[in-house]
Design a protein around this motif. Structure first.
Motif, mmCIF file in Angstrom:
data_model
loop_
_atom_site.group_PDB
_atom_site.id
_atom_site.type_symbol
_atom_site.label_atom_id
_atom_site.label_comp_id
_atom_site.label_asym_id
_atom_site.label_seq_id
_atom_site.Cartn_x
_atom_site.Cartn_y
_atom_site.Cartn_z
ATOM 1 N N VAL A 1 7.600 -4.123 9.299
ATOM 2 C CA VAL A 1 6.418 -4.940 9.025
ATOM 3 C C VAL A 1 6.515 -5.560 7.623
ATOM 4 C CG1 VAL A 1 3.913 -4.887 8.726
ATOM 5 C CG2 VAL A 1 4.973 -3.628 10.604
ATOM 6 N N SER A 2 7.036 -4.800 6.672
ATOM 7 C CA SER A 2 7.211 -5.334 5.325
ATOM 8 C C SER A 2 8.172 -6.515 5.333
ATOM 9 C CB SER A 2 7.747 -4.243 4.390
ATOM 10 O OG SER A 2 6.848 -3.157 4.309
ATOM 11 N N PHE A 3 9.231 -6.417 6.121
ATOM 12 C CA PHE A 3 10.191 -7.514 6.234
ATOM 13 C C PHE A 3 9.511 -8.775 6.763
ATOM 14 C CE2 PHE A 3 13.305 -10.038 8.516
ATOM 15 C CZ PHE A 3 14.375 -10.092 7.634
ATOM 16 N N ILE A 4 8.707 -8.622 7.806
ATOM 17 C CA ILE A 4 8.005 -9.774 8.389
ATOM 18 C C ILE A 4 7.026 -10.370 7.382
ATOM 19 C CG2 ILE A 4 6.396 -10.495 10.203
ATOM 20 C CD1 ILE A 4 7.665 -8.325 11.979
ATOM 21 N N ALA A 5 6.321 -9.506 6.641
ATOM 22 C CA ALA A 5 5.380 -10.003 5.631
ATOM 23 C C ALA A 5 6.104 -10.779 4.543
ATOM 24 C CB ALA A 5 4.607 -8.833 5.024
ATOM 25 N N LEU A 6 7.259 -10.296 4.128
ATOM 26 C CA LEU A 6 8.034 -10.991 3.110
ATOM 27 C C LEU A 6 8.542 -12.337 3.619
ATOM 28 C CD1 LEU A 6 9.932 -7.893 1.750
ATOM 29 C CD2 LEU A 6 8.458 -9.367 0.383
ATOM 30 N N VAL A 7 8.894 -12.399 4.895
ATOM 31 C CA VAL A 7 9.290 -13.668 5.489
ATOM 32 C C VAL A 7 8.119 -14.651 5.466
ATOM 33 C CG1 VAL A 7 9.983 -14.810 7.633
ATOM 34 C CG2 VAL A 7 11.093 -12.695 6.945
ATOM 35 N N GLY A 8 6.919 -14.146 5.795
ATOM 36 C CA GLY A 8 5.737 -15.006 5.776
ATOM 37 C C GLY A 8 5.460 -15.557 4.386
ATOM 38 N N ALA A 9 5.578 -14.716 3.372
ATOM 39 C CA ALA A 9 5.339 -15.174 1.999
ATOM 40 C C ALA A 9 6.419 -16.150 1.556
ATOM 41 C CB ALA A 9 5.288 -13.984 1.049
ATOM 42 N N ALA A 10 7.647 -15.908 2.005
ATOM 43 C CA ALA A 10 8.760 -16.760 1.591
ATOM 44 C C ALA A 10 8.681 -18.163 2.177
ATOM 45 C CB ALA A 10 10.087 -16.115 2.000
ATOM 46 N N SER A 11 7.882 -18.327 3.223
ATOM 47 C CA SER A 11 7.815 -19.638 3.881
ATOM 48 C C SER A 11 7.374 -20.721 2.900
ATOM 49 C CB SER A 11 6.851 -19.580 5.072
ATOM 50 O OG SER A 11 5.527 -19.299 4.643
ATOM 51 N N PHE A 12 6.369 -20.427 2.069
ATOM 52 C CA PHE A 12 5.945 -21.445 1.116
ATOM 53 C C PHE A 12 6.890 -21.531 -0.075
ATOM 54 C CE2 PHE A 12 3.395 -23.825 -1.858
ATOM 55 C CZ PHE A 12 2.750 -24.722 -1.032
ATOM 56 N N ARG A 13 7.558 -20.405 -0.396
ATOM 57 C CA ARG A 13 8.529 -20.433 -1.481
ATOM 58 C C ARG A 13 9.682 -21.377 -1.159
ATOM 59 N NH1 ARG A 13 7.570 -19.906 -5.657
ATOM 60 N NH2 ARG A 13 9.572 -19.048 -6.310
ATOM 61 N N LEU B 1 -1.041 -16.792 7.718
ATOM 62 C CA LEU B 1 -2.183 -16.119 8.348
ATOM 63 C C LEU B 1 -1.764 -15.261 9.531
ATOM 64 C CD1 LEU B 1 -4.967 -18.881 8.327
ATOM 65 C CD2 LEU B 1 -4.909 -16.761 6.987
ATOM 66 N N ALA B 2 -0.732 -15.682 10.232
ATOM 67 C CA ALA B 2 -0.300 -14.950 11.426
ATOM 68 C C ALA B 2 0.240 -13.566 11.088
ATOM 69 C CB ALA B 2 0.770 -15.757 12.168
ATOM 70 N N VAL B 3 0.691 -13.371 9.851
ATOM 71 C CA VAL B 3 1.267 -12.080 9.459
ATOM 72 C C VAL B 3 0.195 -11.073 9.047
ATOM 73 C CG1 VAL B 3 2.962 -10.976 7.938
ATOM 74 C CG2 VAL B 3 3.334 -13.308 8.713
ATOM 75 N N VAL B 4 -0.995 -11.547 8.678
ATOM 76 C CA VAL B 4 -2.040 -10.652 8.164
ATOM 77 C C VAL B 4 -2.385 -9.525 9.138
ATOM 78 C CG1 VAL B 4 -4.443 -10.512 7.388
ATOM 79 C CG2 VAL B 4 -2.989 -12.399 6.623
ATOM 80 N N PRO B 5 -2.604 -9.792 10.451
ATOM 81 C CA PRO B 5 -2.934 -8.680 11.356
ATOM 82 C C PRO B 5 -1.860 -7.598 11.430
ATOM 83 C CG PRO B 5 -3.425 -10.793 12.381
ATOM 84 C CD PRO B 5 -2.658 -11.096 11.144
ATOM 85 N N LEU B 6 -0.606 -7.991 11.343
ATOM 86 C CA LEU B 6 0.474 -6.999 11.391
ATOM 87 C C LEU B 6 0.391 -6.037 10.210
ATOM 88 C CD1 LEU B 6 3.599 -9.111 12.445
ATOM 89 C CD2 LEU B 6 2.398 -7.406 13.810
ATOM 90 N N THR B 7 0.166 -6.586 9.015
ATOM 91 C CA THR B 7 0.085 -5.720 7.836
ATOM 92 C C THR B 7 -1.145 -4.810 7.911
ATOM 93 O OG1 THR B 7 -1.152 -7.364 6.552
ATOM 94 C CG2 THR B 7 1.234 -7.462 6.454
ATOM 95 N N ALA B 8 -2.242 -5.334 8.426
ATOM 96 C CA ALA B 8 -3.472 -4.540 8.501
ATOM 97 C C ALA B 8 -3.353 -3.382 9.476
ATOM 98 C CB ALA B 8 -4.644 -5.440 8.885
ATOM 99 N N PHE B 9 -2.623 -3.580 10.583
ATOM 100 C CA PHE B 9 -2.561 -2.557 11.627
ATOM 101 C C PHE B 9 -1.405 -1.570 11.452
ATOM 102 C CE2 PHE B 9 -5.126 -5.660 14.088
ATOM 103 C CZ PHE B 9 -6.159 -4.811 14.458
ATOM 104 N N PHE B 10 -0.282 -1.996 10.901
ATOM 105 C CA PHE B 10 0.916 -1.157 10.945
ATOM 106 C C PHE B 10 1.369 -0.596 9.602
ATOM 107 C CE2 PHE B 10 1.332 -3.744 14.814
ATOM 108 C CZ PHE B 10 1.496 -2.720 15.748
ATOM 109 N N LEU B 11 0.996 -1.201 8.484
ATOM 110 C CA LEU B 11 1.407 -0.646 7.195
ATOM 111 C C LEU B 11 0.623 0.636 6.908
ATOM 112 C CD1 LEU B 11 1.864 -3.585 4.637
ATOM 113 C CD2 LEU B 11 3.611 -2.166 5.707
ATOM 114 N N ARG B 12 1.316 1.638 6.410
ATOM 115 C CA ARG B 12 0.686 2.868 5.940
ATOM 116 C C ARG B 12 1.083 3.075 4.486
ATOM 117 N NH1 ARG B 12 -1.448 1.858 9.920
ATOM 118 N NH2 ARG B 12 -1.920 3.172 11.743
ATOM 119 N N GLU B 13 0.209 3.762 3.741
ATOM 120 C CA GLU B 13 0.434 3.866 2.304
ATOM 121 C C GLU B 13 1.557 4.840 1.964
ATOM 122 O OE1 GLU B 13 -1.067 1.772 0.394
ATOM 123 O OE2 GLU B 13 -2.259 1.021 2.061
#
Length: 421
Positions: free
Chosen positions: A12-24, A174-186
């Protein structure tokens, strides 16, 4: 065998980083369209990019501390939402100050809140075994974002205008936000586990406010020689990658008659080989002295940049493709050994200290982005920028080789000797 939840968090972290990198990935592909529509100079557009890059780095150490204070899920979800807001609102801008505010400030803060300090936090909490390898894989998430989105950004901008590209980036974040909310654990303890490969749980982070912890870690680290050697080398790393090549390769290639879509495709190839190079670097970091890896990476990068001005042309000829492959393998291969060295020298504060080292990376990148744009405006060519960056990389190799051995190297060397015997 049951899958350890650490791998779910890493995925999930990998997918989130891909989402952030899109604008980069977008700035270099949009310089020409913005210049054509609004008449802004390369220097003006580069200023917005520089602010984005600078905040991307300066936010990182505070974001790492905020993740300890409020949780990874909250920080990452808010960061992705900021990226979406900043990119979405750019479609309404009519003045350069709006570009600086949205593209520079809002998106810079959003992407910085889940930069490479996020990688250090995840790997530090969830992995003992394969830590270097996973650091390489997650770092490659940024390259994957470039790979997936850069050709699409260039194509959308050419076919439908740059606004369609900005909206696509907004939707992707925005599409990545639900994944981080449901699957990331601290922490692993939240799901009844230990970190992968650990015999005992990781210690909790120090208590206190996020800003206080970030500044305290900086104050302690800044009194040590390794911090300044790592920060100096990483500042040059940022100048020679995000600041120069990531921002100005496409317009530089366009100056030599190469179509924007072709140049964007070449940077996408950098992304492909960056994934391979960064994962390989993570694997090597678990086995080879990180100081030697950094010195080799910087020296080879410097030599390649000094050759680049002779390689530009109207088409992607074989010599340019060789440069792209070689440079891609080296693009962010520096990250896994740098993260490892921060952890070795600064212990539990390693992720936050790496946030400050990464901030220096982005300071270097911001200075290079602006300086290269001004060089192009005043000299009509980027050649001087390539030569200066190459020379600086040779200097970074010297800084890396000057690092002293840390206490953590000794048991690893003994393990290697035992395996050899």
């Amino acid at each position: 065998m049951r899958l350890h939840w650490a791998w779910v968090v890493a995925g999930v972290s990998f997918i989130a980083l891909v989402g952030a990198a899109s604008f980069r990935a977008a700035p270099g592909a949009l310089i020409e369209p913005l210049r054509a529509e609004f008449g802004w100079t390369t220097g003006t557009i580069s200023l917005a990019i520089s602010i984005n890059i600078l905040l991307f780095g300066l936010t990182a150490p505070f974001a790492a501390a905020l993740m300890d204070r409020f949780g990874v899920r909250v920080v990452v979800s808010c960061a992705l939402t900021m990226v979406a807001i900043g990119s979405g609102l750019t479609v309404f801008m009519t003045a350069s100050w709006q570009l600086i505010l949205l593209w520079g400030v809002v998106v810079g803060l959003g992407t910085g809140s889940m930069a490479l300090a996020f990688v250090a936090t995840i790997t530090g909490r969830w992995f003992v075994r394969h830590r270097g390898l996973v650091t390489g894989v997650l770092t490659a998430g940024g390259a994957a974002g470039q790979l997936v989105f850069l050709p699409l950004v260039a194509w959308l901008s050419s076919a439908y205008g740059w606004r369609s590209a900005s909206l696509m980036i907004c939707i992707a974040a925005l599409a990545v936000v639900p994944l981080t909310a449901f699957f990331l654990r601290e922490y692993p303890r939240d799901v009844g586990l230990l970190p992968l490969g650990a015999a005992e749980d990781t210690p909790p982070p120090p208590s206190g406010g996020a800003a206080r912890r970030a500044l305290s870690a900086l104050g302690s680290a800044a009194r040590t020689r390794p911090f300044w050697l790592l920060a100096g080398g990483f500042a040059i790393c940022g100048a020679s990658t995000n600041g120069l090549v990531g921002t100005h390769f496409i317009p530089a290639a366009h100056d030599h008659g190469m179509p924007t879509t072709t140049a964007a495709g070449l940077l996408a190839l950098v992304g492909i080989f960056d994934i391979v190079g960064t994962i390989a670097s993570g694997w090597l970091t678990d086995r080879v002295d990180s100081r030697l890896l950094l010195a080799a990476y910087y020296a080879l990068r410097g030599l390649s940049l000094m050759l680049l001005p002779q390689l530009f042309g109207e088409s992607a000829h074989p010599s340019m493709l060789v440069f792209i492959i070689f440079y891609g393998l080296d693009w962010v291969a520096t990250v896994p050994p740098t993260v490892a060295l921060c952890r070795q020298h600064f212990g539990v504060s390693g992720p936050v200290v790496f946030g400050w080292v990464f901030a220096s990376h982005q300071v270097g990148a911001a200075l290079a982005a602006s300086a290269a744009g001004l060089t192009r405006d005043h000299l009509g060519s980027y050649d001087l920028a390539w030569y200066v960056a190459g020379a600086l990389c040779i200097g970074a190799a010297v800084l890396s080789a000057s690092l002293a051995r840390s206490a953590e190297d000794a048991p690893r060397d003994l393990a290697r000797q035992g395996a050899a015997g």
